[in-house]
Every structure is written in structure tokens, then in C-alpha cells.
Write an enzyme that holds these catalytic residues in place. Structure first.
Site, PDB file in Angstrom:
ATOM      1  N   ARG A 136       0.843  -1.207   0.000  1.00 28.01           N
ATOM      2  CA  ARG A 136       0.000   0.000   0.000  1.00 28.01           C
ATOM      3  C   ARG A 136       0.873   1.250   0.000  1.00 28.01           C
ATOM      4  NH1 ARG A 136      -2.161   2.394   4.320  1.00 28.01           N
ATOM      5  NH2 ARG A 136      -2.326   0.504   5.544  1.00 28.01           N
TER       6      ARG A 136
ATOM      7  N   TYR B  12     -12.959  17.786 -16.057  1.00 26.08           N
ATOM      8  CA  TYR B  12     -13.562  16.451 -15.911  1.00 26.08           C
ATOM      9  C   TYR B  12     -14.618  16.446 -14.798  1.00 26.08           C
ATOM     10  CZ  TYR B  12     -13.554  11.354 -15.225  1.00 26.08           C
ATOM     11  OH  TYR B  12     -13.904  10.040 -15.097  1.00 26.08           O
TER      12      TYR B  12
ATOM     13  N   ASP C 209      -4.300  18.792 -15.225  1.00 24.55           N
ATOM     14  CA  ASP C 209      -4.692  17.448 -15.647  1.00 24.55           C
ATOM     15  C   ASP C 209      -4.200  17.282 -17.083  1.00 24.55           C
ATOM     16  OD1 ASP C 209      -6.060  15.220 -16.710  1.00 24.55           O
ATOM     17  OD2 ASP C 209      -7.709  15.461 -15.276  1.00 24.55           O
TER      18      ASP C 209
ATOM     19  N   LYS D 219      -6.404   5.977 -19.623  1.00 21.69           N
ATOM     20  CA  LYS D 219      -6.645   6.424 -20.993  1.00 21.69           C
ATOM     21  C   LYS D 219      -5.442   6.066 -21.872  1.00 21.69           C
ATOM     22  CE  LYS D 219     -10.345   8.012 -18.974  1.00 21.69           C
ATOM     23  NZ  LYS D 219     -10.438   9.319 -18.365  1.00 21.69           N
TER      24      LYS D 219
HETATM   25  C1  LIG Z   1     -10.935   9.758 -16.994  1.00 19.95           C
HETATM   26  C2  LIG Z   1     -10.396  11.033 -16.534  1.00 19.95           C
HETATM   27  C3  LIG Z   1     -10.007  11.231 -15.210  1.00 19.95           C
HETATM   28  C4  LIG Z   1     -10.223  10.195 -14.141  1.00 19.95           C
HETATM   29  O1  LIG Z   1      -9.504   9.034 -14.385  1.00 19.95           O
HETATM   30  P1  LIG Z   1      -9.969   7.579 -13.878  1.00 19.95           P
HETATM   31  O2  LIG Z   1      -8.813   6.732 -14.258  1.00 19.95           O
HETATM   32  O3  LIG Z   1     -11.243   7.264 -14.622  1.00 19.95           O
HETATM   33  O4  LIG Z   1     -10.216   7.675 -12.426  1.00 19.95           O
HETATM   34  C5  LIG Z   1      -9.423  12.438 -14.857  1.00 19.95           C
HETATM   35  N1  LIG Z   1      -9.267  13.422 -15.768  1.00 19.95           N
HETATM   36  C6  LIG Z   1      -9.645  13.277 -17.050  1.00 19.95           C
HETATM   37  C7  LIG Z   1      -9.443  14.392 -17.993  1.00 19.95           C
HETATM   38  C8  LIG Z   1     -10.231  12.082 -17.478  1.00 19.95           C
HETATM   39  O5  LIG Z   1     -10.642  11.958 -18.730  1.00 19.95           O
END
Ligand SMILES: *Cc1c(COP(=O)(O)O)cnc(C)c1O
Length: 394
Positions: A64, A117, A188, A213
Site C-alpha cells: 500500500r 472532468y 490534468d 486512458k
Molecule cells: C478519466 C479522466 C479522469 C479520471 O480518471 P480515472 O482513471 O477514470 O479515475 C481524470 N481526468 C480526465 C481528464 C479524465 O478523462
């Protein structure tokens, strides 16, 4: 539409593809990293266990905190982002909440800039229960961002290119605005990946990724990452990572490392095919607008800030009612309907739910918007698919 070729840094390509290979020489070696599939590490004597417990980020004690397979991924992502330290999380939202819970305190204010997001906005709203306020500013002019700061603003949270409309903000200028105010800039960077945009080099203090992604790239895992200075990473590790428990499993870290090996070639193909699809959509009579960073100007900023484009774009139907949006989506065969993006399969989705249009309008998102994640099936097949589906909107 610009017909740019992606300008990747050759050092990044080498880092993605081969820099975790063992050195040449000696006997035969595995070219794939070892997965340390273990929850804990046994110590030879109690004194060294006590020492390990005092340094859980540095030492392997419990998975962890620190697992070597996860650490290998963290080191690679930190180098790709030109940052000091990375913490991998069990999801992108794990990284987002790690950043906010690790760095904000009651009384602070966080300013969200651009279309951000949805769950990130929901988290910022949830933090009101703990005394952290937030605001959203959609105007990307640095003067508008400055005007939205409050005396309590401790963090500016930017998504660029932003969600759904992919509008590009000037990271350097917004970093300067935040810093003059004594606030941090968090970015982000999921859309661009570290290969196409390096926010830390432009002045940001922290970046997050949804590694679900493009970094993972195959829609077979959920993961996140955060990159910042060593000192801030330690604070986030102690306050939010070890206690929040949004840990990345060793096997999933290994899958992201595997995904990174093909990231440069995947991105080049996503870029080329998405640009062709954007061109097709721009000329289609049923389409009112196309949103892609190549069209989201200012062109000199896009040129300066992005080394290329990924495969995400959106378009707006002239007939924006829910029934038409649904009819177009339901006719697609190659594009699958689903959330998320960044995998090899093409995906389509609309933020419209057929109910109250006010929340979408408040975010500046048109009702007839359809978002595409262009996969790797080939642009010809995908354009054919869109052409057939769009007959439902003419
Ligand atoms: C999908 C996404 C997130 C969150 O990611 P997860 O892996 O689904 O928790 C954060 N920021 C953006 C721009 C995203 O597309």
C-alpha cells in the site's frame, strides 16, 4: 485543418520503448520487467523492519506504500514529465483526490479553470463539507483567471485541452498568475500525455494523469499518476496516499509499463486519423461545429504548447434534440458506445442525457455534442461509419 506531423522528443520515445531494459552484457536476461506480486516484504531482523516502517516511501515494507513494480512505472512517468517524483494511483481520480486531499486545508479555495472532468468538479464540490471552497472559470484569458482568484485561493486546477470542447489554455501564463498570488498550479494532462505536453516545464507545480486512458492504452485497466516535487510528493504520500489507499496493483502497473512501450506509435496514428475525421466532419452539412485543439486556436499557442494531437475530438449536430443525438449514436457500428477513451477501439458518447439542459449549458457545452475517441481501426472505416450514422441527422 493543419496537417502537422507529431514532433516527439526522441528521448521520450526511447524512454517509453526501451529504457527499462537491463544493460547489455553478461548472460541472457528478460526484456520484460518482473512483477513483484506481493503485499508485504519480509525483513531479516526486527531492527531493519523498524527502520523500514519509518521510511515507507523509500523502503519496501507494504505494497500500500511502496512496491517495486509500481515504482518502476513511477520513475518512468516522472522522467517523461521532467518532474522530480511520481506517485502512481489506482485510478486517475485517486491521483486527483490525492492532490487535493494531500495539499488543501480547511479555509482554502481551489479555482477550476476550463471545462474540467466532471468527477473532479464533483470532488471539489464535496470538499465544501471539509471547509474547502471552489469556483469554476470558463474564460481562459489569464486576466479572467486572475479576477476569479480569492484571497484564499491555494490551488488553481487547469485542464488543457479541456474536457468535451478541448479548448487550449496558456499554461505558462496561468502558472504566472497563480504564482504571483501564492497559489499552486495543478494541470490534468490526460488528454495530451507527457509526450505531447509538459506542463511542469511550462511552470505548473503538479500534474495528474488518468493512466486508464492513453498511457495504459488498451481499455484493460484503471490507473492514475501524479508528478510533482519530491517534497510535495512526500506530503501527498503521507497524508493522502497511504491513508486514502487508492493503490495501483503491481500487475496493473506492469500493464501500464507495457502500454507505454507503444504510446509513441499509437499517438501518431490516433493524431493522423482524428485529423482526417475532423476534416470530414467540418464539411458535413449536419454538423454545426467541430471541436479539436487544432481548431481551438490561438494557433501560435497550440503550436508552442502541444507537440501533436491525440485522438479525442467532438462535434455538434445542427439538430441538437436528444432523439437525433440518440439516433446518430445508435447507427454507429465501428464506434462503440461507452465512457472513457484512449484505447485502441473507437468510442462515441454524448454528455446529453435528455433531461434538464441547464447543467450542460452552465458548463458551456452544447446539447448536440458528440465526443469521439478515435481508435486504431483506420480512418476510412470510421469515416464510412460516421457518414452512415449522420444520415439520421440530415
Ligand atoms: C478519466 C479522466 C479522469 C479520471 O480518471 P480515472 O482513471 O477514470 O479515475 C481524470 N481526468 C480526465 C481528464 C479524465 O478523462
Amino acid at each position: 485543418m493543419p496537417r502537422r506531423r507529431m514532433r516527439l522528443d526522441p528521448a521520450d520515445v526511447a524512454l517509453c520503448v526501451a529504457e527499462d531494459l537491463p544493460p547489455v552484457g553478461g548472460g541472457p536476461v528478460a526484456v520484460s520487467p518482473v512483477i513483484q506480486q506481493t503485499s508485504l516484504f519480509a525483513f531479516p531482523d526486527f531492527a531493519s523492519l523498524v527502520d523500514g516502517l519509518a521510511h515507507e516511501r523509500r523502503d519496501t515494507v507494504y505494497s500500500r506504500g511502496h512496491n517495486p513494480t509500481v515504482r518502476a512505472l513511477e520513475e518512468k512517468v516522472a522522467r517523461l514529465e521532467r518532474g522530480e517524483a511520481c506517485i502512481a494511483f489506482g485510478s486517475g481520480m485517486g491521483a486527483v483526490s490525492g492532490a487535493m486531499l494531500g495539499l488543501l486545508e480547511a479555509g482554502d479555495h481551489v479555482l477550476l479553470v476550463n471545462q474540467v472532468y466532471g468527477p473532479t468538479r464533483q470532488l471539489a464540490a464535496h470538499l465544501a463539507r471539509f471547509g474547502v471552497a471552489h469556483d469554476v472559470v470558463l474564460d481562459l484569458d489569464p486576466a479572467a483567471v486572475r479576477a476569479a482568484l480569492t484571497p484564499r485561493t491555494r490551488m488553481v486546477w487547469l485542464e488543457s485541452p479541456g474536457t468535451m470542447l478541448f479548448r487550449v489554455a496558456d499554461i505558462g501564463e496561468i502558472a504566472a498568475v497563480a504564482h504571483r498570488h501564492g497559489a499552486l498550479l495543478a494541470v490534468d494532462n490526460s488528454w495530451a500525455t507527457p509526450l505531447l505536453q509538459k506542463p511542469l516545464e511550462l511552470g505548473a507545480d503538479l500534474i495528474v494523469h488518468s493512466a486508464t486512458k492513453y498511457l495504459g492504452g488498451h481499455s484493460d485497466l484503471v490507473a492514475g499518476a501524479l508528478v510533482t516535487t519530491t517534497g510535495r510528493a512526500e506530503q501527498i504520500f503521507e497524508r493522502a496516499y497511504m491513508l486514502g489507499g487508492a493503490v495501483l496493483a503491481p500487475f496493473d502497473a506492469w500493464l501500464v509499463l507495457r502500454g507505454l512501450r507503444t504510446l509513441p506509435v499509437r499517438l501518431a496514428q490516433h493524431e493522423a486519423d482524428a485529423l482526417r475525421i475532423a476534416e470530414f466532419l467540418l464539411r458535413h452539412p449536419a454538423v454545426a461545429a467541430v471541436h479539436h485543439p487544432a481548431l481551438a486556436g490561438p494557433a501560435d499557442l497550440v503550436e508552442r504548447q502541444l507537440r501533436g494531437f491525440s485522438g479525442l475530438l467532438s462535434f455538434v449536430l445542427r439538430r441538437a434534440e436528444f432523439a437525433t443525438v440518440a439516433a446518430v449514436l445508435d447507427r454507429l457500428r465501428r464506434f462503440r458506445l461507452g465512457v472513457s477513451w484512449g484505447g485502441v477501439e473507437s468510442l462515441a458518447l454524448s454528455p446529453q442525457r435528455g433531461s434538464d439542459p441547464a447543467p450542460l449549458a452552465a458548463q458551456g457545452i452544447p446539447a448536440g455534442l458528440i465526443r469521439l475517441s478515435v481508435g486504431l481501426e483506420g480512418a476510412d472505416l470510421l469515416i464510412e461509419d460516421l457518414a452512415r450514422a449522420l444520415e439520421a441527422a440530415s
